[in-house]
Design a protein around this motif. Structure first.
Motif, PDB file in Angstrom:
ATOM      1  N   GLU A 246       0.830  -1.216   0.000  1.00 16.49           N
ATOM      2  CA  GLU A 246       0.000   0.000   0.000  1.00 16.49           C
ATOM      3  C   GLU A 246       0.862   1.263   0.000  1.00 16.49           C
ATOM      4  O   GLU A 246       1.914   1.280   0.628  1.00 16.49           O
ATOM      5  CB  GLU A 246      -0.825   0.040   1.301  1.00 16.49           C
ATOM      6  N   LYS A 249       0.060   6.644   3.675  1.00 13.12           N
ATOM      7  CA  LYS A 249      -0.831   7.804   3.788  1.00 13.12           C
ATOM      8  C   LYS A 249      -0.428   8.624   5.000  1.00 13.12           C
ATOM      9  O   LYS A 249       0.184   8.095   5.930  1.00 13.12           O
ATOM     10  CB  LYS A 249      -2.278   7.316   3.966  1.00 13.12           C
ATOM     11  N   SER A 251      -0.887  10.255   8.565  1.00 12.35           N
ATOM     12  CA  SER A 251      -1.691   9.819   9.705  1.00 12.35           C
ATOM     13  C   SER A 251      -2.670  10.905  10.109  1.00 12.35           C
ATOM     14  O   SER A 251      -2.505  12.076   9.773  1.00 12.35           O
ATOM     15  CB  SER A 251      -0.770   9.465  10.865  1.00 12.35           C
ATOM     16  N   ASN A 354      -0.132   1.716   7.151  1.00 11.16           N
ATOM     17  CA  ASN A 354      -1.382   2.460   7.386  1.00 11.16           C
ATOM     18  C   ASN A 354      -2.292   1.769   8.395  1.00 11.16           C
ATOM     19  O   ASN A 354      -3.439   1.460   8.119  1.00 11.16           O
ATOM     20  CB  ASN A 354      -2.133   2.652   6.056  1.00 11.16           C
ATOM     21  N   SER A 368      -3.940   5.389   9.744  1.00  8.78           N
ATOM     22  CA  SER A 368      -2.875   5.512   8.736  1.00  8.78           C
ATOM     23  C   SER A 368      -1.517   5.800   9.366  1.00  8.78           C
ATOM     24  O   SER A 368      -0.798   6.708   8.960  1.00  8.78           O
ATOM     25  CB  SER A 368      -3.217   6.602   7.709  1.00  8.78           C
ATOM     26  N   ASN A 370       2.367   4.756  10.308  1.00  6.92           N
ATOM     27  CA  ASN A 370       3.449   3.954   9.719  1.00  6.92           C
ATOM     28  C   ASN A 370       4.724   4.071  10.543  1.00  6.92           C
ATOM     29  O   ASN A 370       5.065   5.160  11.023  1.00  6.92           O
ATOM     30  CB  ASN A 370       3.712   4.418   8.285  1.00  6.92           C
TER      31      ASN A 370
END
Ligand SMILES: [Zn+2]
Length: 576
Positions: A246, A249, A251, A354, A368, A370
């Motif tokens: 993925e 994105k 957060s 995410n 989201s 990471n």
């Protein structure tokens, strides 16, 4: 043996104290009787089973060069103090004093004693390797002895110890033992697996456990559907899923009022539990705190965590303890901006993208998230409990789970005990070195119980023929009728002559009682002599395990029965 002379008081009902099937059936079949909690007497039928298991063990130990000795049950405290295990063993060790106030233990194991035994006289590499073994009672003061022979306080064990000059010799000794154990449990007619195991208090690094597969087992065994990998859930590992592809994105903090548990978060935010990372707070040591990150659908393996924290003294933060750590927001703890805790991340988090975590703020989570972008991890570890459906760590296969009873364990110990005793030999090059040791145990009485756990039905025990108390029961339904008595005696005598172990049921009891007792005790073959035999001239024979019935003409009966027994024996025989 004649049943009328045998001391085998069978019971119709299970005694209330017995919880597991082996305990119930051993009591009902008149094989054991309780003396005190976890302490039993073996009656004649039970002791025959033990002696047969012991004999199989002896033959296989001798085959790999083991030499049998017998060490005492009672052991002086001094040898245990030398390795520090006098204190480490704690209340499981039964201790006593003699009349002079000297301390002793009832041996729970014999590593100390055997090392002290050989150290003065095993001085040259020429004398190595050496493997000594014994079959003897051991004592462990279990906090809650239960399940009869499965978890007794006094029990019979085979313990073996190898003394080796170098690692190659140790590995050869270990591998011989592995083969011997495989042969022993195969010959005992047991369905078993050798699994990777934790080493615990014994020490050493490499260890395998032999477990008999049975639903009632206390060990969860994970094994691969494609390769030989098998391990107890205490130490099982798994291959991580492929890293998520993925796109990362940014957060975002979201309101989750009153939503705390993984299930609640999953429902509320409509994300699968596998995309949530939970943060579990453990207290350990004086007042230290570890925050353990693990995928939402996972459980922490406390054995692995214990090894990581270096202590068994830890627990999940609970109740009022949260009040001592105001910076931790109960129900909403997360790794982003977390302070005052040692952060340990399960390595599976490293392949996730995410994901959702607690926001360290009441009624909020962060989506989201990471690793690297939102928080850093210094300490990666494998702290998860592996379960069925996980990937095999060694191949592309999938892990399955089953239950097992541990009946044996083999360890590559190394020099733990020889170092503690300064037990050394002079090697080929003239150098003084500590022995490299291995230790190898089999629970003999436990093996008997596990055979029952694996082989029984509603009517009683179904002994594998190699460890059955007798191979054949000859049931004379009316022993007071001359013709039946005469046939029964003749068959019994003929079997004895052919070295078939037979029990002649010559009791003046109902036919029903004789059938029930024969099924209960679990003799592999039942020979039935009754009115029908006289009428038809055929003898009826029943195989206990399958219920299969055969008929043989009277004049061939002894030969046919003996032949059947020999075939049953051979099914458990191994190539030399
Ligand atoms: Zn595999």
């Amino acid at each position: 043996m004649r049943f009328s002379e045998l001391y085998a008081p069978t019971l119709k009902e299970s005694p209330a104290e017995a919880e597991v099937i082996s305990h119930k059936l051993l009591l009902r079949a008149g094989m054991i009787r309780k003396v005190a909690a976890g302490v039993y007497t073996f009656l004649p039928l039970g002791y025959r089973v033990i002696r047969k298991i012991e004999q199989i063990i002896r033959e296989e130990m001798n085959r790999v060069g083991g030499q049998e000795i017998l060490m005492p049950v009672i052991q002086p405290a001094d040898v245990w103090k030398q390795t520090g295990r006098w204190d480490q063993y704690g209340p499981e060790m039964m201790r006593l004093e003699d009349r002079h106030g000297r301390e002793f233990a009832l041996g729970p194991t014999h590593e100390e004693l055997v090392t002290a035994l050989v150290m003065d006289e095993l001085r040259s590499y020429r004398q190595l390797p050496l493997t000594l073994y014994q079959i003897q009672v051991k004592f462990r003061d279990e906090i809650r002895p239960r399940f009869g022979l499965m978890r007794g306080r006094e029990f019979i064990m085979k313990d073996a110890y190898s003394f080796n000059a170098n690692i190659e010799q140790l590995q050869a000794s270990y591998s011989n033992m592995y083969d011997a154990y495989s042969r022993i449990f195969t010959r005992c007619g047991l369905n078993f697996r050798a699994i990777q195991a934790a080493t615990g208090l014994i020490g050493g690094k490499v260890s395998q456990e032999f477990t008999v597969l049975a639903e009632s087992g206390e060990t969860t065994v994970l094994y691969c559907d494609a390769c030989n990998y098998a391990a107890s859930d205490e130490i099982a590992t798994t291959r991580l899923p492929e890293p998520s592809t993925e796109a990362i994105k940014p957060s975002e903090v979201v309101d989750t009022p009153g939503v705390k548990s993984v299930t609640e978060v999953s429902t509320f935010l409509n994300v699968p539990e596998t995309k949530i990372v939970k943060t579990l707070i453990y207290k350990y040591g004086a007042r230290e705190i570890a925050a353990v990150l693990i995928r939402g659908d996972r459980d922490v393996n406390e054995e692995k965590l214990s090894a990581l924290l270096g202590t068994t003294d830890f627990h999940l933060l609970a109740g009022i303890e949260w009040g001592d750590y105001p910076e931790l927001v109960q129900g909403y703890v997360g790794p982003v901006g977390l302070k005052g805790a040692r952060l340990i991340a399960d390595n599976e988090i490293s392949v996730m993208r995410n994901f959702v975590v607690g926001a360290n703020k009441t009624g909020a989570h962060i989506i989201s998230v990471n690793v690297g972008d939102d928080f850093q991890v210094q300490e990666w570890a494998d702290v998860k409990l592996v379960k069925a459906g996980d990937r095999c760590p060694e191949c592309d296969g999938t892990l399955l789970a089953t239950r097992g009873i541990e009946v044996g364990q083999i360890f590559q110990l190394g020099t733990k005990y020889s170092d503690a005793f300064g037990a050394t030999f002079v090697d080929e090059d003239g150098e003084v070195k500590p022995y490299i040791m291995g230790t190898y145990g089999i629970g003999v009485s436990r093996t008997a119980a596990s055979a029952i756990e694996q082989h029984h039905d509603d009517n009683g025990i179904i002994w594998p023929i190699s460890i059955a108390p007798y191979e054949v029961s000859v049931l004379v339904l009316n022993y007071d009728r001359e013709e039946q008595k005469e046939i029964g005696d003749r068959i019994y005598g003929g079997l004895e002559e052919r070295d078939i172990e037979a029990l002649l049921d010559d009791r003046i009891e109902s036919a029903g009682k004789k059938f029930a007792d024969s099924d209960l005790v679990g003799f592999p073959l039942q020979v039935i002599v009754g009115a029908r035999t006289i009428k038809s001239g055929n003898i009826e024979v029943k195989v206990r395990a399958t219920g299969e019935r055969m008929e043989f003409p009277l004049e061939q009966a002894v030969d046919k029965i003996a032949g059947t027994v020999i075939r049953m024996r051979e099914s458990l025989k191994l190539e030399a």
